[in-house]
Design a protein around this motif. Structure first.
Motif, short mmCIF file in Angstrom:
data_model
loop_
_atom_site.label_atom_id
_atom_site.label_comp_id
_atom_site.label_asym_id
_atom_site.label_seq_id
_atom_site.Cartn_x
_atom_site.Cartn_y
_atom_site.Cartn_z
N THR B 30 0.65 -1.04 -0.08
CA THR B 30 0.07 -0.14 0.10
C THR B 30 1.01 1.13 -0.01
O THR B 30 0.54 2.32 -0.77
N LEU B 31 1.97 1.22 0.87
CA LEU B 31 2.76 2.39 0.92
C LEU B 31 3.52 2.60 -0.30
O LEU B 31 3.45 3.77 -0.88
N GLY B 32 3.90 1.56 -0.86
CA GLY B 32 4.50 1.69 -2.31
C GLY B 32 3.55 2.32 -3.41
O GLY B 32 3.95 3.08 -4.19
N LEU B 70 -1.85 -0.44 -7.84
CA LEU B 70 -1.55 -1.68 -6.76
C LEU B 70 -2.23 -2.85 -7.41
O LEU B 70 -3.64 -2.97 -7.59
N GLU B 71 -1.58 -3.87 -7.95
CA GLU B 71 -2.23 -5.05 -8.28
C GLU B 71 -2.08 -6.29 -7.30
O GLU B 71 -0.88 -6.39 -6.71
N LEU B 72 -3.00 -7.05 -7.19
CA LEU B 72 -2.71 -8.28 -6.40
C LEU B 72 -2.87 -9.63 -7.15
O LEU B 72 -3.49 -9.79 -7.97
N LEU B 310 4.17 2.21 9.31
CA LEU B 310 5.47 1.93 8.72
C LEU B 310 6.15 3.36 8.11
O LEU B 310 7.23 3.52 8.07
N GLY B 311 5.27 4.07 7.41
CA GLY B 311 5.62 5.20 6.63
C GLY B 311 6.30 6.09 7.40
O GLY B 311 7.31 6.63 7.17
N GLU B 313 7.75 5.46 10.32
CA GLU B 313 8.98 4.68 10.54
C GLU B 313 9.93 4.80 9.49
O GLU B 313 11.35 5.07 9.56
N LEU B 314 9.62 4.89 8.16
CA LEU B 314 10.50 4.84 6.97
C LEU B 314 10.89 6.46 6.89
O LEU B 314 11.72 6.80 5.79
N GLY B 315 10.31 7.37 7.48
CA GLY B 315 10.58 8.88 7.14
C GLY B 315 9.63 9.42 5.98
O GLY B 315 10.18 10.32 5.59
N PHE B 316 8.52 8.83 5.48
CA PHE B 316 7.71 9.36 4.73
C PHE B 316 6.98 10.62 5.21
O PHE B 316 6.43 10.59 6.21
#
Lengths: 389, 316
Positions: B30-32, B70-72, B310-311, B313-316
């Motif tokens: 999702t973040l990506g 986003l594809e699954l 997570l975003g 934490e990743l600094g986004f």
């Protein structure tokens, strides 16, 4: 709260007293291994006799406490001193063994190989080492095989075994059948045929051409050699797989499904219970693990928590100064109230999951969320008493 | 750098059963996608859990768009083999062989690593062909991931010639390139998940070529009390404190205090395991913390909450 009261009451105690084999199953991370160890411990303590816990992958400290690390695949008796240290005097003996897939497969080959040369050739075959070491289903099969082997010795009054962490909780049940099917496959005969005789059926030629292009003929030869060797053990193997299935279906065997009250494990537990009844296997009990305490659902306590979270300054003002300065009192009051409400959300969700568990066996046991890890006999006994009552 | 995690193009998410591996895979994807990357997220176990995190119908081998960018998809090794054969071999013969199912099942069972290579191969191929900027894999649990990632080398040892052998070389290169491929281990701050994480780190290093990109510590309980407040709480739990609190709130306070005590001990036990994890991993390895979700553990909302954590934490 230890069991459902609507149905004819049964207890874990009655179940363990009546059965010879207990298989615990459920999805990963729900506490299968610990539950199996606790059930075995309780049986040894209260029912007496010789009880074996056969486990796949115990936590290191637990394995240490039961002496498993040291003995691995070999069954050994849990030291009486370990019970003494926990302040327990068991009526019977507790034995333990850890399942070592590779060693168990080697034993199997030694038992069924027609002669020493075949035995050595199989044990040294690289494909054999790959199959037994990496092939996931081989763990499932060997767990059931070893269970059969131990049960057959008649050395134990009760064997409690936990199942390997599989992708599909049902895999191990089908493993004996699949293993038998595997070794009797027509395809297998087809594949190794050209290595037995020069005559290859014209109709099957396209198949060899493709297989050869994809995998290379050397690899096909390796496979063929491996299975030609293995075929010498075929009869013993298939018969054995059937015997394992018979033991699992026997009324002296029961299955205990373990789950937490989270959505995914509950779904898997439901699926598992349905599958067991579909296969006419005996579902003995459902153990709900790591369940949050009931008091989190108490209405009056909820009102208190709301007051604390909502009006912390008013509540803090009513507390003695000796506790600490007013600002700190206020923060603590607010945190305590909010924490209760937070955990209550989870407890409510758990209650909902529990209500939705459609197929429940006669015995449903709940184990509270222990705030510390279980890593010794005292811990197992503490957990076990919750199951027992 | 932690922020570099999503600059990799092939990310395998693993962890002990029950720690929230699928949630984290869904959240990373999702973040990506939110950051403009054409993202594919792939379910390996085919239990359909991943689809639940996007609240969408189960999906098959053909990817389906579930959100913008986003594809699954769900891995199906037999379909992967068919795709491979039709792409690489152009075998018209295939049609005449009829259903491959039984044959395939047998070969895959007999020849260890075949299923794994078809899985890894398909994913690596999507990356190599540039079909996606980011491929996130909801990979097998800790017990099985090494077998998956080391499959190309394993095949090399067993199969010396043939088409399969020709394919393993580029796969090993792609998997071994730390700028491209990485593993994310999800752990909960509990005994077994931490132990398995540490064991897996060692096995990844010794048995695979794949780089460990990050550890996600999931379900971290909030610290209840600040400095000095825990002592205050202890005093509050003594008879006088309880009496005063009962007076001030007008109800039974014991359950509320018991719940707080449970929260404090849980947090403390977990802190011990967290410390053990921190002490035993490389200091440069990013540890990303995701808080315990009291409200939801499943569905789109949970995916977004974890993605947000997570975003951050990743600094986004």
């Amino acid at each position: 709260m230890a069991r459902s009261s609507q149905k004819r009451p049964g207890t874990i105690e009655q179940l363990l007293a009546a059965k010879e084999i207990v298989v615990t199953c459920g999805s990963g991370g729900v506490g299968k291994t610990t539950t199996a160890a606790a059930l075995g411990t309780m049986a040894a303590v209260h029912l007496g006799g010789k009880v074996l816990v056969l486990t796949v992958d115990p936590a290191r400290r637990l394995a240490n406490a039961m002496g498993m690390e040291e003995f691995g695949n070999v069954e050994h008796r849990v030291d009486a001193a370990a019970f003494g240290a926990a302040g327990i005097e068991p009526r019977g003996e507790l034995w333990a063994a850890m399942l070592d897939t590779k060693a168990s497969w080697d034993d199997l080959v030694r038992r069924h190989a027609p002669d020493d040369a075949t035995r050595d050739a199989i044990l040294e075959n690289p494909l054999y080492q790959n199959v037994t070491g990496k092939f996931v289903q081989s763990h499932d099969y060997i767990a059931m095989e070893r269970l059969y082997e131990i049960h057959h010795t008649g050395a134990y009054d009760l064997i409690v075994v936990d199942t390997p962490p599989t992708r599909n909780a049902l895999d191990f049940l089908e493993a004996p059948d699949r293993m038998a099917e595997f070794f009797s496959s027509r395809f297998l005969r087809l594949l190794i045929a050209p290595y037995r005789s020069r005559l290859v059926n014209m109709a099957s030629r396209p198949f060899y051409q493709i297989a050869d292009r994809i995998l290379g003929s050397k690899f096909l030869e390796d496979i063929a050699e491996f299975f030609i060797l293995f075929q010498s053990m075929y009869d013993g193997f298939v018969e054995r797989a059937r015997a394992v299935t018979r033991v699992l279906e026997d009324r002296r065997t029961t299955f205990v499904v373990v789950s937490t009250l989270e959505a995914a494990p509950v779904r898997e537990a439901e699926f598992f219970m349905e599958a067991l009844s579909g296969k006419k296997l005996h579902l003995g009990a459902l153990v709900l693990n790591k369940v949050l305490p009931d008091y989190l659902l108490d209405e009056q306590a909820t009102a208190v928590a709301r007051t604390m979270a909502g009006e912390p300054s008013r509540v803090a003002a009513g507390l003695p100064d000796a506790l600490g300065d007013e600002k700190s009192r206020e923060r603590v009051v607010a945190e305590v109230g909010e924490s209760f409400l937070n955990f209550q959300v989870v407890a409510k969700r758990e209650a909902e999951q529990r209500a939705e568990l459609a197929v429940a066996p006669d015995v449903v046991a709940s184990v509270p969320y222990f705030d510390t890890d279980i890593f010794d006999l005292a811990g197992l006994a503490r957990l076990g008493e919750q199951l027992w009552s | 750098m932690a922020g570099g995690l999503l600059d990799r193009r092939l990310v395998f998410v693993t962890g002990k059963g029950g720690v929230g591996k699928t949630t984290v895979a869904a959240a990373l994807a999702t973040l990506g996608a939110q950051h403009g990357k054409r993202t594919l997220v792939c379910d390996i176990d085919a239990k359909g859990d991943l689809a639940r995190f996007f609240e969408t119908d189960p999906v098959g081998f053909d990817p389906r768009v579930v959100q913008p960018n986003l594809e699954l998809m769900s891995m199906d090794t037999e379909a992967s083999l068919k795709e491979y054969l039709s792409l690489q071999l152009k075998l018209p013969l295939l049609a005449r062989l009829g259903p491959l199912a039984r044959t395939f099942d047998w070969v895959a069972t007999a020849a260890p690593g075949v299923k794994e290579i078809l899985t890894v191969g398909k994913l690596a191929w999507e990356v190599r062909e540039g079909h996606y900027d980011l491929v996130v894999v909801d990979a097998p649990a800790t017990g099985h991931i090494v077998g998956q990632l080391s499959a190309p080398q394993g095949i090399n040892e067993l199969v010396h010639v043939g088409l399969v052998r020709e394919q393993t070389g580029w796969m090993i290169d792609l998997l071994g390139d730390a700028a491209t491929t990485g593993v994310v281990i999800v752990a909960a701050p509990e005994e077994m998940p931490v132990t398995e994480t540490l064991e897996l780190i060692e096995r990844l290093r010794s048995e695979t070529v794949v780089d460990l990109a990050a550890i996600v510590v999931n379900r971290v309980l909030p610290e209840l009390f600040g400095r000095g407040e825990e002592e205050l709480f202890e005093r509050l739990c003594e008879p006088e404190g309880v009496a005063a609190l009962t007076e001030a709130t007008g109800g039974p306070v014991e359950p509320v205090l018991d719940a707080a005590r449970l929260a404090v001990t849980l947090r403390r036990t977990r802190a011990g395991h967290l410390g053990r994890l921190r002490d035993n991993v490389d200091a440069h390895l990013p540890l990303l913390y995701v808080p315990y979700l009291f409200t939801r553990t499943h569905g789109l909302r949970a995916t977004h909450q974890v993605a947000e954590a997570l975003g951050a934490e990743l600094g986004f």
